[in-house]
Design an enzyme around this catalytic site. Structure first.
Site, PDB file in Angstrom:
ATOM      1  N   GLU A  49      -9.400   0.286  13.181  1.00 22.51           N
ATOM      2  CA  GLU A  49     -10.134  -0.665  12.320  1.00 22.51           C
ATOM      3  C   GLU A  49      -9.976  -2.120  12.769  1.00 22.51           C
ATOM      4  O   GLU A  49     -10.849  -2.947  12.535  1.00 22.51           O
ATOM      5  CB  GLU A  49      -9.675  -0.527  10.867  1.00 22.51           C
ATOM      6  CG  GLU A  49      -8.188  -0.859  10.667  1.00 22.51           C
ATOM      7  CD  GLU A  49      -7.733  -0.776   9.221  1.00 22.51           C
ATOM      8  OE1 GLU A  49      -8.517  -0.364   8.350  1.00 22.51           O
ATOM      9  OE2 GLU A  49      -6.560  -1.133   8.966  1.00 22.51           O
TER      10      GLU A  49
ATOM     11  N   GLY B 202       0.829  -1.206   0.000  1.00 26.51           N
ATOM     12  CA  GLY B 202       0.000   0.000   0.000  1.00 26.51           C
ATOM     13  C   GLY B 202       0.861   1.252   0.000  1.00 26.51           C
ATOM     14  O   GLY B 202       1.917   1.278   0.619  1.00 26.51           O
TER      15      GLY B 202
ATOM     16  N   THR C 234       5.024   2.332   6.038  1.00 28.40           N
ATOM     17  CA  THR C 234       3.617   2.025   6.320  1.00 28.40           C
ATOM     18  C   THR C 234       3.041   3.094   7.240  1.00 28.40           C
ATOM     19  O   THR C 234       3.722   3.557   8.157  1.00 28.40           O
ATOM     20  CB  THR C 234       3.402   0.648   6.987  1.00 28.40           C
ATOM     21  OG1 THR C 234       2.060   0.572   7.469  1.00 28.40           O
ATOM     22  CG2 THR C 234       4.338   0.373   8.151  1.00 28.40           C
ATOM     23  N   ILE C 235       1.799   3.444   6.979  1.00 32.95           N
ATOM     24  CA  ILE C 235       1.149   4.382   7.896  1.00 32.95           C
ATOM     25  C   ILE C 235       0.858   3.705   9.237  1.00 32.95           C
ATOM     26  O   ILE C 235       0.637   4.358  10.234  1.00 32.95           O
ATOM     27  CB  ILE C 235      -0.168   4.956   7.325  1.00 32.95           C
ATOM     28  CG1 ILE C 235      -1.200   3.847   7.063  1.00 32.95           C
ATOM     29  CG2 ILE C 235       0.074   5.789   6.087  1.00 32.95           C
ATOM     30  CD1 ILE C 235      -2.628   4.370   6.881  1.00 32.95           C
ATOM     31  N   ASP C 236       0.855   2.357   9.249  1.00 29.36           N
ATOM     32  CA  ASP C 236       0.441   1.619  10.451  1.00 29.36           C
ATOM     33  C   ASP C 236       1.485   1.651  11.567  1.00 29.36           C
ATOM     34  O   ASP C 236       1.153   1.358  12.716  1.00 29.36           O
ATOM     35  CB  ASP C 236       0.154   0.150  10.106  1.00 29.36           C
ATOM     36  CG  ASP C 236      -0.871  -0.001   8.995  1.00 29.36           C
ATOM     37  OD1 ASP C 236      -1.668   0.923   8.800  1.00 29.36           O
ATOM     38  OD2 ASP C 236      -0.862  -1.061   8.334  1.00 29.36           O
TER      39      ASP C 236
ATOM     40  N   ARG D 191     -23.185   9.442  15.226  1.00 34.88           N
ATOM     41  CA  ARG D 191     -22.831   9.313  13.809  1.00 34.88           C
ATOM     42  C   ARG D 191     -21.467   8.650  13.686  1.00 34.88           C
ATOM     43  O   ARG D 191     -20.622   8.779  14.571  1.00 34.88           O
ATOM     44  CB  ARG D 191     -22.764  10.689  13.125  1.00 34.88           C
ATOM     45  CG  ARG D 191     -24.096  11.430  13.036  1.00 34.88           C
ATOM     46  CD  ARG D 191     -25.058  10.756  12.055  1.00 34.88           C
ATOM     47  NE  ARG D 191     -26.278  11.553  11.879  1.00 34.88           N
ATOM     48  CZ  ARG D 191     -27.372  11.457  12.644  1.00 34.88           C
ATOM     49  NH1 ARG D 191     -27.400  10.616  13.661  1.00 34.88           N
ATOM     50  NH2 ARG D 191     -28.424  12.209  12.379  1.00 34.88           N
TER      51      ARG D 191
ATOM     52  N   MET E  63      -7.359   3.709  10.318  1.00 34.45           N
ATOM     53  CA  MET E  63      -6.640   2.525   9.835  1.00 34.45           C
ATOM     54  C   MET E  63      -5.597   2.053  10.848  1.00 34.45           C
ATOM     55  O   MET E  63      -5.493   2.599  11.949  1.00 34.45           O
ATOM     56  CB  MET E  63      -5.974   2.835   8.499  1.00 34.45           C
ATOM     57  CG  MET E  63      -6.942   2.829   7.326  1.00 34.45           C
ATOM     58  SD  MET E  63      -6.041   3.091   5.783  1.00 34.45           S
ATOM     59  CE  MET E  63      -7.260   2.561   4.594  1.00 34.45           C
ATOM     60  N   GLY E  64      -4.807   1.064  10.450  1.00 36.18           N
ATOM     61  CA  GLY E  64      -3.717   0.593  11.306  1.00 36.18           C
ATOM     62  C   GLY E  64      -3.591  -0.912  11.401  1.00 36.18           C
ATOM     63  O   GLY E  64      -2.761  -1.423  12.124  1.00 36.18           O
TER      64      GLY E  64
HETATM   65  O1  F6P Z   1      -1.235  -1.165   5.763  1.00 37.38           O
HETATM   66  C1  F6P Z   1      -1.690   0.097   5.398  1.00 37.38           C
HETATM   67  C2  F6P Z   1      -3.181   0.098   5.261  1.00 37.38           C
HETATM   68  O2  F6P Z   1      -3.596   1.397   4.902  1.00 37.38           O
HETATM   69  C3  F6P Z   1      -3.949  -0.408   6.470  1.00 37.38           C
HETATM   70  O3  F6P Z   1      -4.003   0.537   7.507  1.00 37.38           O
HETATM   71  C4  F6P Z   1      -5.262  -0.780   5.854  1.00 37.38           C
HETATM   72  O4  F6P Z   1      -5.934  -1.764   6.604  1.00 37.38           O
HETATM   73  C5  F6P Z   1      -4.841  -1.319   4.522  1.00 37.38           C
HETATM   74  O5  F6P Z   1      -3.580  -0.785   4.221  1.00 37.38           O
HETATM   75  C6  F6P Z   1      -5.774  -1.011   3.395  1.00 37.38           C
HETATM   76  O6  F6P Z   1      -5.305  -1.662   2.267  1.00 37.38           O
HETATM   77  P1  F6P Z   1      -5.829  -1.401   0.803  1.00 37.38           P
HETATM   78  O7  F6P Z   1      -5.336  -0.059   0.369  1.00 37.38           O
HETATM   79  O8  F6P Z   1      -5.227  -2.501   0.004  1.00 37.38           O
HETATM   80  O9  F6P Z   1      -7.315  -1.429   0.837  1.00 37.38           O
END
Ligand code: F6P
Length: 366
Positions: A239, A12, A141-143, A284, A185-186
């Site tokens: 998530e 990603g 990675t953003i995670d 919401r 995300m994460g």
């Molecule tokens: O690993 C980075 C990430 O953005 C996660 O936080 C997320 O669950 C996943 O990739 C989403 O992946 P994709 O872009 O393939 O839907």
């Protein structure tokens, strides 16, 4: 003839990839005898017929340090060990083209490869290194879930975007006396959630590392409303979070060759559980999704990405192959792939960050 280093981005995307590419090229241009070549969409550029490669010179990378995404594209599918081939009956098989690819790289005069990617890409790099390829990894990675490095670039940008989103949700929550639930995300790590909840001043933060009790969350929310129903609350949920004795919300993908779990929807589940538990307040849900991965990298991420790029090329010069670049404050070091992929970096429940959240009165669902 010039020596050649191949650069590619896999997995990603995340903010800062272009800053790494630029740093590699700028550092390489200080040597007389090196040329940088980019492979489009990770190794696919080498494996496609015709090949999709591009020369990365100073002109090609000029001004890209603040651009999101990656100028050489990326992919989360396939790769040299699992190349998808459609069979006559319409189904797919996955073949190992790694030996063929390594031969191809030799023919192209590639002396070294720098693969910028997450966990999956580092595993591919390790397997290629075991087959004799001179390869170096750069973590992204953003995670922020790679344990070998203190931080990955892209993470700070995601936190900034998530924090600004909490800020926005706070004002609308207060105006309407609502409970806002924001999903970030994460994957299995709660870093983005925890950082943005602290920075944004959320009342509740739910992370995968601490399975939640919905009643504990409801107690906290109720404290935020008075007897006339005035009040508001902001929840940040990762998530990959899950209730105690429950499961995550995820699905598999029907995209050919895509193997990761697709997370998404736990915020809706939590909202439903809160109503089932008796929540009386309006609520919401916002699922932030890929907004966290796009756009301009923060200055911090540009700097970290630039450090990683310069280091990666210096590792090429030193022939320090089979390793991944890593940040261990205050140094940029190299670590063997084995160490780089040995374990995930998850939020430590005894860390000062968690203590800080609790100290601020943030409810962690336990
Ligand atoms: O690993 C980075 C990430 O953005 C996660 O936080 C997320 O669950 C996943 O990739 C989403 O992946 P994709 O872009 O393939 O839907």
């Amino acid at each position: 003839m010039k020596k050649r280093v191949l650069v590619l981005t896999g997995g990603g995307d995340c903010p800062g990839l272009n800053a790494v590419i630029r740093a590699i090229v700028k550092r390489a241009s200080q040597e007389d005898n090196w040329e940088v070549v980019g492979s489009i969409q990770s190794f696919d550029g080498i494996l496609r017929e015709p090949k999709e490669i591009t020369i990365l010179d100073e002109k090609a990378v000029s001004g890209i340090h603040f651009r999101g995404g990656t100028i050489i594209g990326t992919t989360t599918k396939g790769g040299p060990f699992e190349w998808p081939v459609k069979k006559d009956d319409g189904t797919w098989e996955f073949i190992d083209r790694s030996d063929e690819m390594i031969e191809e790289l030799k023919k192209m005069g590639i002396d070294a490869v720098i693969s910028i990617g997450g966990d999956g890409s580092q595993r591919i790099s390790k397997a290629l290194q075991e087959k004799g390829l001179n390869i170096i990894g750069v973590p992204k990675t953003i995670d922020n879930d790679l344990s070998a490095t203190d931080f990955t670039f892209g993470f700070q940008t995601a936190v900034q975007i998530a924090t600004e989103s909490v800020d926005k949700l706070v004002t609308t929550a207060a105006s309407h006396n609502r409970v806002m639930i924001m999903e970030v995300m994460g994957r299995e790590a709660g870093w983005i959630a925890l950082h943005s909840a602290i920075a944004g001043g959320a009342e509740v933060c739910i992370i995968p590392e601490i399975p939640y009790d919905v009643n504990k969350i409801l107690d906290k929310i109720n404290q935020r409303f008075d007897s006339t129903g005035k009040g508001f609350a902001n929840i940040v949920i990762a998530e990959g979070a899950m209730p105690i004795n429950g499961d995550t919300v995820h699905r598999s993908s029907n995209e050919v060759g895509y193997k990761n779990k697709i997370f998404g929807g736990i915020a809706y589940k939590l909202q439903e559980q809160l109503f089932d538990a008796g929540m009386q307040w309006d609520s919401r849900v916002t699922v932030l999704g890929h907004l966290q991965r796009g756009g301009v990298p923060t200055a911090y991420d540009r700097i970290l990405a630039s450090e990683f790029g310069v280091k990666a090329f210096e590792m090429v010069l030193e022939k320090d192959f089979g390793k991944m670049v890593a940040y261990r404050h205050p140094n940029i070091i190299s670590v063997p792939f084995d160490e780089a992929i040995s374990k995930y970096n998850l939020v430590d429940q005894n860390s000062y960050l968690v203590k800080t959240a609790r100290g601020l009165g943030i409810n962690l669902g336990d």
